[in-house]
Design a protein around this motif. Structure first.
Motif, PDB file in Angstrom:
ATOM      1  N   SER A  81       0.828  -1.203   0.000  1.00  0.00           N
ATOM      2  CA  SER A  81       0.000   0.000   0.000  1.00  0.00           C
ATOM      3  C   SER A  81       0.862   1.252   0.000  1.00  0.00           C
ATOM      4  O   SER A  81       1.901   1.318   0.644  1.00  0.00           O
ATOM      5  CB  SER A  81      -0.893  -0.001   1.243  1.00  0.00           C
ATOM      6  N   LEU A 120      -0.019   4.091   1.213  1.00  0.00           N
ATOM      7  CA  LEU A 120      -0.328   4.992   2.315  1.00  0.00           C
ATOM      8  C   LEU A 120       0.887   5.230   3.196  1.00  0.00           C
ATOM      9  O   LEU A 120       1.222   6.363   3.518  1.00  0.00           O
ATOM     10  CB  LEU A 120      -1.491   4.441   3.141  1.00  0.00           C
ATOM     11  N   ASP A 121       1.571   4.162   3.582  1.00  0.00           N
ATOM     12  CA  ASP A 121       2.728   4.337   4.462  1.00  0.00           C
ATOM     13  C   ASP A 121       3.856   5.082   3.752  1.00  0.00           C
ATOM     14  O   ASP A 121       4.528   5.918   4.352  1.00  0.00           O
ATOM     15  CB  ASP A 121       3.216   2.993   4.999  1.00  0.00           C
ATOM     16  N   ALA A 172      -6.588   8.650   4.060  1.00  0.00           N
ATOM     17  CA  ALA A 172      -6.093   7.569   4.910  1.00  0.00           C
ATOM     18  C   ALA A 172      -7.246   6.746   5.464  1.00  0.00           C
ATOM     19  O   ALA A 172      -7.161   5.507   5.532  1.00  0.00           O
ATOM     20  CB  ALA A 172      -5.255   8.146   6.048  1.00  0.00           C
ATOM     21  N   ILE A 199      -7.651   2.719   4.895  1.00  0.00           N
ATOM     22  CA  ILE A 199      -7.718   1.837   6.063  1.00  0.00           C
ATOM     23  C   ILE A 199      -9.035   1.063   6.085  1.00  0.00           C
ATOM     24  O   ILE A 199      -9.052  -0.139   6.365  1.00  0.00           O
ATOM     25  CB  ILE A 199      -7.505   2.655   7.359  1.00  0.00           C
ATOM     26  N   HIS A 228      -8.927  -1.633   3.520  1.00  0.00           N
ATOM     27  CA  HIS A 228      -8.021  -2.694   3.964  1.00  0.00           C
ATOM     28  C   HIS A 228      -8.691  -3.576   5.020  1.00  0.00           C
ATOM     29  O   HIS A 228      -8.567  -4.802   4.980  1.00  0.00           O
ATOM     30  CB  HIS A 228      -6.724  -2.094   4.497  1.00  0.00           C
ATOM     31  N   ILE A 229      -9.411  -2.982   5.945  1.00  0.00           N
ATOM     32  CA  ILE A 229     -10.119  -3.748   6.982  1.00  0.00           C
ATOM     33  C   ILE A 229     -11.186  -4.635   6.352  1.00  0.00           C
ATOM     34  O   ILE A 229     -11.310  -5.818   6.697  1.00  0.00           O
ATOM     35  CB  ILE A 229     -10.726  -2.795   8.040  1.00  0.00           C
TER      36      ILE A 229
END
Length: 158
Positions: free
Chosen positions: A105, A107-108, A137, A141, A144-145
């Motif tokens: 991802s 995002l990080d 974000a 997230i 992803h969850i």
């Protein structure tokens, strides 16, 4: 899948899509140089600037990971949740690909890049993070969850 669970997952995917679209166009950060000049940047305006400046490789790379990938995840998960059980093997394969892809991802990497810029420009400029970053974000997230839940659920059904 129970209808209530399907409805909740669809609601989560819709919320993620709304957060994502808003996060792409909302201001991510504001750069203040020498206490005089201020510029606000959104993901959309940043991509637009990259294209206009001829940074096509960087544009394609960022577009692929920060725009196209989240949209494929959202619509792919919607397809998995709302299609019949006859496609269960294909669903498992798609969810496995998402589980692996989620580790890559952006995002990080994006957050680290913002921190790097903030530290590097500390003496010359001030960077203020805006709500667009949190919306973007939150979308990543949430997706992803939901994909992790569906992946674990498909593994438990085996």
């Amino acid at each position: 899948m129970h209808w209530l669970l399907r409805w909740l997952i669809n609601l989560g995917l819709l919320a993620a899509l709304c957060l994502f679209i808003t996060g792409v166009f909302a201001p991510l950060m504001e750069l203040e140089k020498f206490w005089v000049f201020k510029n606000q940047f959104s993901l959309y305006s940043g991509l637009q600037d990259l294209w206009q400046q001829g940074e096509h490789f960087l544009f394609v790379f960022l577009f692929l990971f920060s725009i196209l990938t989240p949209l494929v995840k959202i619509f792919g998960l919607a397809l998995v949740v709302n299609s019949s059980a006859g496609y269960q093997q294909r669903h498992k394969l798609f969810l496995q690909i998402l589980a692996v892809w989620g580790k890559w991802s952006m995002l990080d990497v994006f957050v680290v890049a913002l921190l790097f810029v903030a530290v590097k420009l500390g003496a010359l400029a001030n960077i203020t993070v805006h709500y667009g970053l949190y919306l973007f974000a939150g979308s990543v997230i949430l997706v992803h969850i939901l994909s992790l839940y569906l992946y674990l659920d498909s593994r438990a059904a085996e």
